[in-house]
Design a protein around this motif. Structure first.
Motif, PDB file in Angstrom:
ATOM      1  N   VAL A  22      34.659 -21.567   6.801  1.00 37.55           N
ATOM      2  CA  VAL A  22      33.470 -22.203   7.385  1.00 37.55           C
ATOM      3  C   VAL A  22      33.192 -22.154   8.788  1.00 37.55           C
ATOM      4  O   VAL A  22      34.228 -22.656   9.293  1.00 37.55           O
ATOM      5  CB  VAL A  22      33.026 -23.592   6.833  1.00 37.55           C
ATOM      6  CG1 VAL A  22      31.821 -24.141   7.292  1.00 37.55           C
ATOM      7  CG2 VAL A  22      33.225 -23.623   5.337  1.00 37.55           C
ATOM      8  N   LEU A  23      32.669 -21.310   9.204  1.00 38.28           N
ATOM      9  CA  LEU A  23      32.506 -20.984  10.883  1.00 38.28           C
ATOM     10  C   LEU A  23      31.684 -22.268  11.533  1.00 38.28           C
ATOM     11  O   LEU A  23      30.782 -22.661  10.912  1.00 38.28           O
ATOM     12  CB  LEU A  23      31.823 -19.884  11.064  1.00 38.28           C
ATOM     13  CG  LEU A  23      32.864 -18.475  10.478  1.00 38.28           C
ATOM     14  CD1 LEU A  23      32.137 -17.225  10.709  1.00 38.28           C
ATOM     15  CD2 LEU A  23      34.182 -18.656  10.751  1.00 38.28           C
ATOM     16  N   SER A  24      31.955 -22.225  12.588  1.00 40.26           N
ATOM     17  CA  SER A  24      30.957 -23.359  13.667  1.00 40.26           C
ATOM     18  C   SER A  24      29.594 -22.625  14.011  1.00 40.26           C
ATOM     19  O   SER A  24      28.855 -23.361  14.378  1.00 40.26           O
ATOM     20  CB  SER A  24      31.985 -23.765  14.703  1.00 40.26           C
ATOM     21  OG  SER A  24      32.233 -22.729  15.656  1.00 40.26           O
ATOM     22  N   THR A  25      29.974 -21.472  13.985  1.00 46.10           N
ATOM     23  CA  THR A  25      28.629 -20.407  14.292  1.00 46.10           C
ATOM     24  C   THR A  25      28.131 -19.624  13.220  1.00 46.10           C
ATOM     25  O   THR A  25      29.258 -18.500  12.959  1.00 46.10           O
ATOM     26  CB  THR A  25      28.690 -19.966  15.566  1.00 46.10           C
ATOM     27  OG1 THR A  25      29.144 -20.975  16.625  1.00 46.10           O
ATOM     28  CG2 THR A  25      27.432 -19.156  16.095  1.00 46.10           C
ATOM     29  N   PRO A  26      27.196 -19.330  12.733  1.00 47.45           N
ATOM     30  CA  PRO A  26      26.895 -18.374  11.718  1.00 47.45           C
ATOM     31  C   PRO A  26      26.866 -17.008  12.144  1.00 47.45           C
ATOM     32  O   PRO A  26      26.752 -16.656  13.356  1.00 47.45           O
ATOM     33  CB  PRO A  26      25.579 -18.789  11.216  1.00 47.45           C
ATOM     34  CG  PRO A  26      25.361 -20.074  11.542  1.00 47.45           C
ATOM     35  CD  PRO A  26      26.029 -20.449  12.812  1.00 47.45           C
ATOM     36  N   ILE A  27      27.336 -16.139  11.265  1.00 47.04           N
ATOM     37  CA  ILE A  27      27.451 -14.589  11.624  1.00 47.04           C
ATOM     38  C   ILE A  27      26.065 -14.066  11.133  1.00 47.04           C
ATOM     39  O   ILE A  27      25.633 -14.318  10.017  1.00 47.04           O
ATOM     40  CB  ILE A  27      28.541 -13.982  10.973  1.00 47.04           C
ATOM     41  CG1 ILE A  27      29.812 -14.354  11.406  1.00 47.04           C
ATOM     42  CG2 ILE A  27      28.432 -12.460  11.182  1.00 47.04           C
ATOM     43  CD1 ILE A  27      31.059 -13.995  10.903  1.00 47.04           C
ATOM     44  N   THR A  28      25.290 -13.291  11.846  1.00 46.73           N
ATOM     45  CA  THR A  28      24.029 -12.914  11.623  1.00 46.73           C
ATOM     46  C   THR A  28      24.324 -11.404  11.298  1.00 46.73           C
ATOM     47  O   THR A  28      24.656 -10.668  12.243  1.00 46.73           O
ATOM     48  CB  THR A  28      22.880 -13.171  12.620  1.00 46.73           C
ATOM     49  OG1 THR A  28      22.828 -14.786  12.713  1.00 46.73           O
ATOM     50  CG2 THR A  28      21.635 -12.641  12.144  1.00 46.73           C
ATOM     51  N   LEU A  29      24.012 -10.752  10.051  1.00 46.86           N
ATOM     52  CA  LEU A  29      23.917  -9.422   9.756  1.00 46.86           C
ATOM     53  C   LEU A  29      22.484  -8.860   9.225  1.00 46.86           C
ATOM     54  O   LEU A  29      21.914  -9.667   8.634  1.00 46.86           O
ATOM     55  CB  LEU A  29      25.063  -9.294   8.506  1.00 46.86           C
ATOM     56  CG  LEU A  29      26.557  -9.637   8.954  1.00 46.86           C
ATOM     57  CD1 LEU A  29      27.136  -9.694   7.651  1.00 46.86           C
ATOM     58  CD2 LEU A  29      27.212  -8.882   9.791  1.00 46.86           C
TER      59      LEU A  29
END
Length: 169
Positions: A22-29
């Motif tokens: 679980v990342l602190s910042t979402p990855i946007t694809l």
């Protein structure tokens, strides 16, 4: 982790080798792979993704294997896995294995482990953990806030599945 109790040195045939970060910042694809919610038929071709090519680690590139045909590993004593020919490279455990469906990639497994002696690879089946995975994703839709460890300053889903005809792709 779902139900893994090991220490990383060996595989446990009676546990799912699946974990989420679980990342602190979402990855946007632009688009995301679909999560398999049912098993793929024996003979389905999947692509193994990793960061090691011929023993050399890349910190910037991902490498794809040739298409690998998977089969249910239950008869071999691995009820939570698929078996395929050995294509994983040391350091690629945890990488995705996807089926290139006509509508886009479907994540069907995670690189789990391989043995050179028997020339096979184990892929942890995602469909068996899909409910747990989607529950975890829903619980943390924007990630977790970053909190450095106390000693930080010391040493610095969908129902898309291939049908039997896809097994010959």
């Amino acid at each position: 982790m779902l139900d893994w109790k090991g220490n990383g040195d060996t595989l446990d045939a009676q546990a799912h080798d699946v974990a989420l970060l679980v990342l602190s910042t979402p990855i946007t694809l632009a688009s995301y792979p679909v999560l398999a919610t049912a098993p793929v038929p024996d003979g389905t071709s999947v692509i193994n993704v990793g960061r090691v090519q011929d023993g050399t680690l890349s910190t910037t590139a991902l490498y794809e294997s040739m298409p690998l045909r998977v089969q249910d590993a239950t008869p071999s004593g691995w009820p939570f896995d698929y078996l395929t020919m050995d294509a994983i490279q040391s350091g690629d455990s945890g990488g995705p294995d996807y089926w290139a469906s006509p509508t886009g990639p479907v994540l069907v497994a995670i690189n789990s482990g391989a043995t050179k002696n028997n020339n096979y690879e184990l892929l942890a089946r995602v469909d068996l953990a899909s409910t747990w995975i989607t529950t975890q994703i829903a619980a943390y839709p924007t990630g977790l806030p970053y909190a450095p460890p106390a000693d930080a300053g010391s040493d610095a889903a969908s129902d898309v599945t291939p049908d039997a005809s896809a097994a010959s792709d």
